[in-house]
Write a protein that holds these residues in place. Structure first.
Motif, PDB file in Angstrom:
ATOM      1  N   GLY A 170       0.836  -1.197   0.000  1.00  0.00           N
ATOM      2  CA  GLY A 170       0.000   0.000   0.000  1.00  0.00           C
ATOM      3  C   GLY A 170       0.867   1.242   0.000  1.00  0.00           C
ATOM      4  O   GLY A 170       2.024   1.215  -0.413  1.00  0.00           O
ATOM      5  N   LYS A 171       0.314   2.359   0.434  1.00  0.00           N
ATOM      6  CA  LYS A 171       1.119   3.562   0.589  1.00  0.00           C
ATOM      7  C   LYS A 171       2.203   3.322   1.627  1.00  0.00           C
ATOM      8  O   LYS A 171       1.926   2.646   2.631  1.00  0.00           O
ATOM      9  CB  LYS A 171       0.236   4.735   1.030  1.00  0.00           C
ATOM     10  N   PRO A 172       3.432   3.765   1.437  1.00  0.00           N
ATOM     11  CA  PRO A 172       3.936   4.709   0.441  1.00  0.00           C
ATOM     12  C   PRO A 172       4.626   4.053  -0.760  1.00  0.00           C
ATOM     13  O   PRO A 172       5.479   4.689  -1.383  1.00  0.00           O
ATOM     14  CB  PRO A 172       4.947   5.508   1.252  1.00  0.00           C
ATOM     15  N   ALA A 173       4.296   2.810  -1.088  1.00  0.00           N
ATOM     16  CA  ALA A 173       4.951   2.140  -2.209  1.00  0.00           C
ATOM     17  C   ALA A 173       4.677   2.895  -3.513  1.00  0.00           C
ATOM     18  O   ALA A 173       3.522   3.177  -3.841  1.00  0.00           O
ATOM     19  CB  ALA A 173       4.454   0.704  -2.328  1.00  0.00           C
ATOM     20  N   PRO A 174       5.711   3.217  -4.290  1.00  0.00           N
ATOM     21  CA  PRO A 174       5.491   3.943  -5.548  1.00  0.00           C
ATOM     22  C   PRO A 174       4.518   3.239  -6.483  1.00  0.00           C
ATOM     23  O   PRO A 174       3.700   3.903  -7.143  1.00  0.00           O
ATOM     24  CB  PRO A 174       6.898   4.022  -6.161  1.00  0.00           C
ATOM     25  N   ALA A 175       4.578   1.911  -6.543  1.00  0.00           N
ATOM     26  CA  ALA A 175       3.695   1.178  -7.457  1.00  0.00           C
ATOM     27  C   ALA A 175       2.229   1.413  -7.124  1.00  0.00           C
ATOM     28  O   ALA A 175       1.375   1.459  -8.022  1.00  0.00           O
ATOM     29  CB  ALA A 175       4.020  -0.315  -7.410  1.00  0.00           C
ATOM     30  N   PHE A 176       1.916   1.558  -5.847  1.00  0.00           N
ATOM     31  CA  PHE A 176       0.531   1.801  -5.427  1.00  0.00           C
ATOM     32  C   PHE A 176       0.051   3.162  -5.930  1.00  0.00           C
ATOM     33  O   PHE A 176      -1.046   3.288  -6.493  1.00  0.00           O
ATOM     34  CB  PHE A 176       0.449   1.720  -3.909  1.00  0.00           C
ATOM     35  N   PHE A 177       0.892   4.185  -5.774  1.00  0.00           N
ATOM     36  CA  PHE A 177       0.541   5.513  -6.275  1.00  0.00           C
ATOM     37  C   PHE A 177       0.445   5.511  -7.806  1.00  0.00           C
ATOM     38  O   PHE A 177      -0.454   6.134  -8.381  1.00  0.00           O
ATOM     39  CB  PHE A 177       1.588   6.534  -5.839  1.00  0.00           C
ATOM     40  N   HIS A 178       1.378   4.832  -8.464  1.00  0.00           N
ATOM     41  CA  HIS A 178       1.365   4.819  -9.926  1.00  0.00           C
ATOM     42  C   HIS A 178       0.122   4.116 -10.471  1.00  0.00           C
ATOM     43  O   HIS A 178      -0.440   4.544 -11.487  1.00  0.00           O
ATOM     44  CB  HIS A 178       2.625   4.132 -10.444  1.00  0.00           C
ATOM     45  N   GLN A 179      -0.299   3.036  -9.816  1.00  0.00           N
ATOM     46  CA  GLN A 179      -1.508   2.339 -10.244  1.00  0.00           C
ATOM     47  C   GLN A 179      -2.722   3.249 -10.136  1.00  0.00           C
ATOM     48  O   GLN A 179      -3.578   3.288 -11.035  1.00  0.00           O
ATOM     49  CB  GLN A 179      -1.712   1.077  -9.403  1.00  0.00           C
ATOM     50  N   ALA A 180      -2.802   3.991  -9.030  1.00  0.00           N
ATOM     51  CA  ALA A 180      -3.939   4.898  -8.845  1.00  0.00           C
ATOM     52  C   ALA A 180      -3.909   6.039  -9.855  1.00  0.00           C
ATOM     53  O   ALA A 180      -4.946   6.435 -10.404  1.00  0.00           O
ATOM     54  CB  ALA A 180      -3.936   5.436  -7.415  1.00  0.00           C
ATOM     55  N   ALA A 181      -2.722   6.586 -10.122  1.00  0.00           N
ATOM     56  CA  ALA A 181      -2.606   7.660 -11.116  1.00  0.00           C
ATOM     57  C   ALA A 181      -2.994   7.161 -12.499  1.00  0.00           C
ATOM     58  O   ALA A 181      -3.667   7.865 -13.264  1.00  0.00           O
ATOM     59  CB  ALA A 181      -1.179   8.211 -11.121  1.00  0.00           C
ATOM     60  N   ALA A 182      -2.572   5.942 -12.832  1.00  0.00           N
ATOM     61  CA  ALA A 182      -2.916   5.367 -14.133  1.00  0.00           C
ATOM     62  C   ALA A 182      -4.427   5.212 -14.276  1.00  0.00           C
ATOM     63  O   ALA A 182      -4.982   5.404 -15.370  1.00  0.00           O
ATOM     64  CB  ALA A 182      -2.218   4.019 -14.315  1.00  0.00           C
ATOM     65  N   ALA A 183      -5.102   4.881 -13.186  1.00  0.00           N
ATOM     66  CA  ALA A 183      -6.564   4.758 -13.238  1.00  0.00           C
ATOM     67  C   ALA A 183      -7.231   6.091 -13.526  1.00  0.00           C
ATOM     68  O   ALA A 183      -8.350   6.140 -14.047  1.00  0.00           O
ATOM     69  CB  ALA A 183      -7.080   4.177 -11.920  1.00  0.00           C
ATOM     70  N   LEU A 184      -6.561   7.179 -13.179  1.00  0.00           N
ATOM     71  CA  LEU A 184      -7.074   8.517 -13.503  1.00  0.00           C
ATOM     72  C   LEU A 184      -6.843   8.883 -14.964  1.00  0.00           C
ATOM     73  O   LEU A 184      -7.412   9.848 -15.466  1.00  0.00           O
ATOM     74  CB  LEU A 184      -6.368   9.568 -12.634  1.00  0.00           C
ATOM     75  N   GLY A 185      -5.944   8.125 -15.615  1.00  0.00           N
ATOM     76  CA  GLY A 185      -5.532   8.493 -16.964  1.00  0.00           C
ATOM     77  C   GLY A 185      -4.518   9.617 -16.957  1.00  0.00           C
ATOM     78  O   GLY A 185      -4.388  10.348 -17.951  1.00  0.00           O
ATOM     79  N   CYS A 186      -3.787   9.752 -15.852  1.00  0.00           N
ATOM     80  CA  CYS A 186      -2.841  10.853 -15.692  1.00  0.00           C
ATOM     81  C   CYS A 186      -1.426  10.328 -15.479  1.00  0.00           C
ATOM     82  O   CYS A 186      -1.230   9.248 -14.914  1.00  0.00           O
ATOM     83  CB  CYS A 186      -3.217  11.711 -14.479  1.00  0.00           C
ATOM     84  N   ALA A 187      -0.465  11.123 -15.901  1.00  0.00           N
ATOM     85  CA  ALA A 187       0.918  10.850 -15.533  1.00  0.00           C
ATOM     86  C   ALA A 187       1.095  11.184 -14.054  1.00  0.00           C
ATOM     87  O   ALA A 187       0.370  12.021 -13.508  1.00  0.00           O
ATOM     88  CB  ALA A 187       1.863  11.696 -16.372  1.00  0.00           C
ATOM     89  N   PRO A 188       2.049  10.535 -13.383  1.00  0.00           N
ATOM     90  CA  PRO A 188       2.277  10.872 -11.974  1.00  0.00           C
ATOM     91  C   PRO A 188       2.506  12.355 -11.734  1.00  0.00           C
ATOM     92  O   PRO A 188       1.984  12.916 -10.761  1.00  0.00           O
ATOM     93  CB  PRO A 188       3.515  10.036 -11.623  1.00  0.00           C
ATOM     94  N   THR A 189       3.250  13.011 -12.621  1.00  0.00           N
ATOM     95  CA  THR A 189       3.549  14.431 -12.421  1.00  0.00           C
ATOM     96  C   THR A 189       2.317  15.322 -12.515  1.00  0.00           C
ATOM     97  O   THR A 189       2.334  16.459 -12.040  1.00  0.00           O
ATOM     98  CB  THR A 189       4.583  14.917 -13.449  1.00  0.00           C
TER      99      THR A 189
END
Length: 258
Positions: free
Chosen positions: A178-197
Motif C-alpha cells: 500500500g502507501k507509500p509504495a510507488p507502485a501503489f501511487f502509480h496504479q492509482a494515477a494510471a486509473a485517472l488516466g494521468c501521468a504521476p507528475t
C-alpha cells in the motif's frame, strides 16, 4: 515547486481527510462534490485494512460522499494480485473483518506473511507465529507502513510498528504493497488516466501520504486535519509540500488554478 505544475487528476486519502470515525469532516462532502463538478478525475486511496472495500464504500455513502466502490484503492487488492502473480500462499495476520477478502486463496503451507492492521489480534502468539514463518524463509508483505491513525478517542497504533518489529526480529525487509509504495501511487494515477507528475495526492499523513507521493513523482498536498500534528510538513525530506488547512481549502486552491 508544486505550485507551477498543472493538476489533471486528484487522489484523496480517506480517514483524516474526508472523515474521522463515522463523521464527515466539516465541508468535506461539499468539497468532494465541487471536485466532481469540476470534471477532474478522482480516486480515493487508503491504507485502511480493518474493513473490506464494500464496507468502506457503504460507510462513505452513508456520510454523503459520492464515491463508488471501484474508485477506492486499497492495499488488499494489490496484495491479492501480488500473491497470485508470485504463486504465494499467505499466512494472514490481518483484521478478522478483512479475512473474507482472501476467501479462496490457498493458505496451506504458507510461504508468505500478509500483515495488516490486526487490531486486537496483535498479540504475542500471533506475532510469534508470523516470526517463525519468516525465519523459515517466508516473505513479509505489509499492507501499509503507517505509524498511527486517528480514531474518535485518540491516536492508535497502525501497521508500521508491528512491521518494524517483525523486520527486526527476523532480519528481513518487508515488501510494502500500500502507501507509500510507488507502485501503489502509480496504479492509482494510471486509473485517472494521468501521468504521476499531473496527479495530486491529498493526505493528512506527512510521511505515508505526502512524502510517499512526492518520492513516487506525484505532487503532494498535506492537510492539517486528522492525524496531522504541528510541524509535520517540516519532516518531509523529498521536497517542500503544499499545505492547506483542510480539504475545502485544498479544493479552493486546486480550482483557483493551482
Amino acid at each position: 515547486m508544486n505550485e507551477t505544475r498543472p493538476v489533471r487528476g486528484v487522489l484523496l486519502d480517506l480517514s483524516g481527510v474526508l472523515y474521522v470515525g463515522d463523521s464527515a469532516l466539516p465541508g468535506a462532502v461539499e468539497a468532494v462534490h465541487r471536485l466532481r463538478a469540476s470534471g477532474l478525475p478522482l480516486r480515493f486511496v487508503t491504507n485502511t485494512t480493518r474493513q473490506p472495500r464494500t464496507r468502506i464504500a457503504h460507510k462513505l455513502k452513508a456520510m454523503g460522499f459520492p464515491i463508488a466502490e471501484n474508485e477506492i484503492f486499497t492495499p488488499t487488492h494489490a496484495a491479492l494480485d501480488y500473491l497470485q502473480e508470485n504463486g504465494l500462499r499467505p499466512h494472514l495476520l490481518v483484521h478478522p473483518d478483512l479475512r473474507a477478502e482472501f476467501a479462496g486463496v490457498d493458505t496451506h503451507a504458507p510461504n508468505a506473511v500478509v500483515l495488516g492492521d490486526a487490531a486486537g489480534d496483535f498479540n504475542y502468539d500471533s506475532l510469534n507465529a508470523a516470526f517463525r514463518l519468516l525465519m523459515e524463509g517466508a516473505q513479509l508483505l505489509a499492507l501499509g507502513d503507517n505509524r498511527y491513525f486517528l480514531e474518535p478517542d485518540g491516536l492508535s497504533l497502525d501497521i508500521g510498528p508491528f512491521k518494524t518489529a517483525l523486520e527486526y526480529a527476523a532480519d528481513v525487509s518487508a515488501r510494502v504493497l500500500g502507501k507509500p509504495a510507488p507502485a501503489f501511487f502509480h496504479q492509482a494515477a494510471a486509473a485517472l488516466g494521468c501521468a504521476p507528475t499531473e496527479t495530486l495526492m491529498i493526505g493528512d499523513d506527512a510521511a505515508t501520504d505526502v512524502e510517499g507521493a512526492l518520492r513516487a513523482g506525484l505532487q503532494g498536498l498535506l492537510v492539517r486535519t486528522g492525524k496531522y500534528r504541528d510541524g509535520d510538513e517540516e519532516r518531509i525530506d523529498a521536497q517542500e509540500p503544499l499545505v492547506q488547512n483542510d480539504l475545502p481549502a485544498a479544493v479552493e486552491w486546486i480550482l483557483g488554478g493551482c
